[in-house]
Design an enzyme around this catalytic site. Sequence first.
Site, PDB file in Angstrom:
ATOM      1  N   ASP A  73      -8.497  -4.210   9.250  1.00 17.65           N
ATOM      2  CA  ASP A  73      -7.875  -3.514  10.373  1.00 17.65           C
ATOM      3  C   ASP A  73      -7.843  -2.000  10.178  1.00 17.65           C
ATOM      4  OD1 ASP A  73      -5.992  -3.537   8.362  1.00 17.65           O
ATOM      5  OD2 ASP A  73      -4.350  -4.270   9.591  1.00 17.65           O
ATOM      6  N   GLY A 129      13.000 -13.707   7.580  1.00 19.63           N
ATOM      7  CA  GLY A 129      13.659 -13.511   8.867  1.00 19.63           C
ATOM      8  C   GLY A 129      14.448 -12.218   8.920  1.00 19.63           C
ATOM      9  N   CYS A 139       0.839  -1.204   0.000  1.00 17.02           N
ATOM     10  CA  CYS A 139       0.000   0.000   0.000  1.00 17.02           C
ATOM     11  C   CYS A 139       0.874   1.254   0.000  1.00 17.02           C
ATOM     12  CB  CYS A 139      -0.946   0.046   1.188  1.00 17.02           C
ATOM     13  SG  CYS A 139      -2.119  -1.320   1.287  1.00 17.02           S
ATOM     14  N   ARG A 146      -3.810   0.518  -2.864  1.00 15.22           N
ATOM     15  CA  ARG A 146      -4.014  -0.604  -1.941  1.00 15.22           C
ATOM     16  C   ARG A 146      -3.508  -1.930  -2.493  1.00 15.22           C
ATOM     17  NH1 ARG A 146      -9.388  -3.864  -0.063  1.00 15.22           N
ATOM     18  NH2 ARG A 146      -8.551  -4.727   1.868  1.00 15.22           N
ATOM     19  N   LEU A 147      -2.757  -2.621  -1.646  1.00 18.45           N
ATOM     20  CA  LEU A 147      -2.469  -4.039  -1.834  1.00 18.45           C
ATOM     21  C   LEU A 147      -3.387  -4.777  -0.873  1.00 18.45           C
ATOM     22  CD1 LEU A 147      -0.561  -6.205  -3.168  1.00 18.45           C
ATOM     23  CD2 LEU A 147       0.756  -6.088  -1.058  1.00 18.45           C
ATOM     24  N   ALA A 148      -4.383  -5.466  -1.387  1.00 19.36           N
ATOM     25  CA  ALA A 148      -5.415  -6.068  -0.542  1.00 19.36           C
ATOM     26  C   ALA A 148      -4.918  -7.367   0.081  1.00 19.36           C
ATOM     27  CB  ALA A 148      -6.677  -6.333  -1.355  1.00 19.36           C
TER      28      ALA A 148
END
EC number: 6.3.5.4
Length: 469
Positions: free
Chosen positions: A103, A377, A2, A51-53
Amino acid sequence: MCSILGLVNFKDGTRSISQETLEAMRLTTVHRGPDQHGFFRDEYVCFGHNRLAVIDVANGLQPMTAVFEGKTYTIVYNGELYNSNELRSELENLGVEFKTHCDTEVLLYSYILWGMGCSEKLNGIFAFAVYDDDKKQVYVSRDRMGVKPFFYTLVGDTLIFSSEVKSILKHPKIKAELDSEGIWQLLYLSPMRPSNSGIFKNILEISPGFHGIYNCNGLELRKYWSLQAYELEDSESTIVEKTKFYLTDAIQRQLVSDVPLCTLLSGGLDSSVVTAVARADKKNGDLLCTYSFEYEGNKQHFTSTSFQPESDDSYAVWLSEYLGTDHTVLTVSQQTIADLLYDAVKYRDYPGMADIDSSLLYYCKQIKKRHTVALSGECADEIFGGYPWFYKPEMLHRNFFPWIHDPESRIFLFNADFAKPKLGLDFVNQMYRDSVNACPVTGNETEEMKTARMANWLSVNWFMVSLLD
């Protein structure tokens, strides 16, 4: 990922800002959010979003507006909350009726109910702004470690912010200029940079763990969180159990996704732990997809270094077989790495980590063909002491950043009248001293513990910044 975009002026308004300018600024970061986009604008505020959904794909369109007790609030947000469910329950008990499962709405109501106290309650990675129409102010905040970017500048009484510098540079009144401080940061510190600097003249970044208010009086930022030093009181067994709990909890909270998810498995300790926890979390026999990476010819020409004493390739394949993952080894040619160097600089907005950046760009493009979310990681070395300066005191006690072996190697490629090498070295040396002096201590540390704290502090505040970019 996003991207967020904002232009705010509570004195003269934003009517002089054309929609064409807003669209040009938004399009420069469309690669961060290819799924949806949106705008919000009124007399004082313009917000844009790509937006990256990932969560609640159908209902998470931004900018998002909510009306609560007759007052209107609008948010533009990049990030993910890992305690979204807990916050949702708490907010519902306070009378909030949610319309989505994303969220973003949880974050918006967190500000509505708790104001500037909201950031301290968030467990996640975020950069966001909330327009409080009633108070005629915009609240801005960035996560504790600075995972999500938040660049900004001030042009007169207008606050302009975005997820990337290139978007800000699309504004017609902002020039792509470097002053001496930017040049010194590039030539002495690159690929690291101060966490509050955008390198370009007058372009800054909200520091990790900071939030603030922009209104007709200007922008006021303040710290809401920082690392603290504590006495070590737990037994070894208790430390082991706490570490296991926090690490497992952190990984499991990041496995929540409504789109395909995978892990990056190098075969090292950090990615192996992430993959093992993610594999155990899989239900009903679902396969976890994993990826490892190889440079063409690496097996034949690998050379041991203090950063990578041995090749991880065989460990990645062995662990994927042991855990039963759907494993893919991606290989990149030297020519492809070279061809993508320019794109890598373009996406970072300034010189970075060269072939490391371009190879990662290639690998992520390949992964995106099947998966939207990937866990790695990255940054475990900063927390768990994986770098050589954690255990080689001579690297840490050179009175300069331990990962920079020869700070003057690049400055003398440039004309001295332009680069001002003596002033530059004094400038970055002061940065180092200021950072060392800011390292929190209890005052009762052994020399070994003091060294460990310093190595951790410098790594988190400097080395990690580049990796997060």
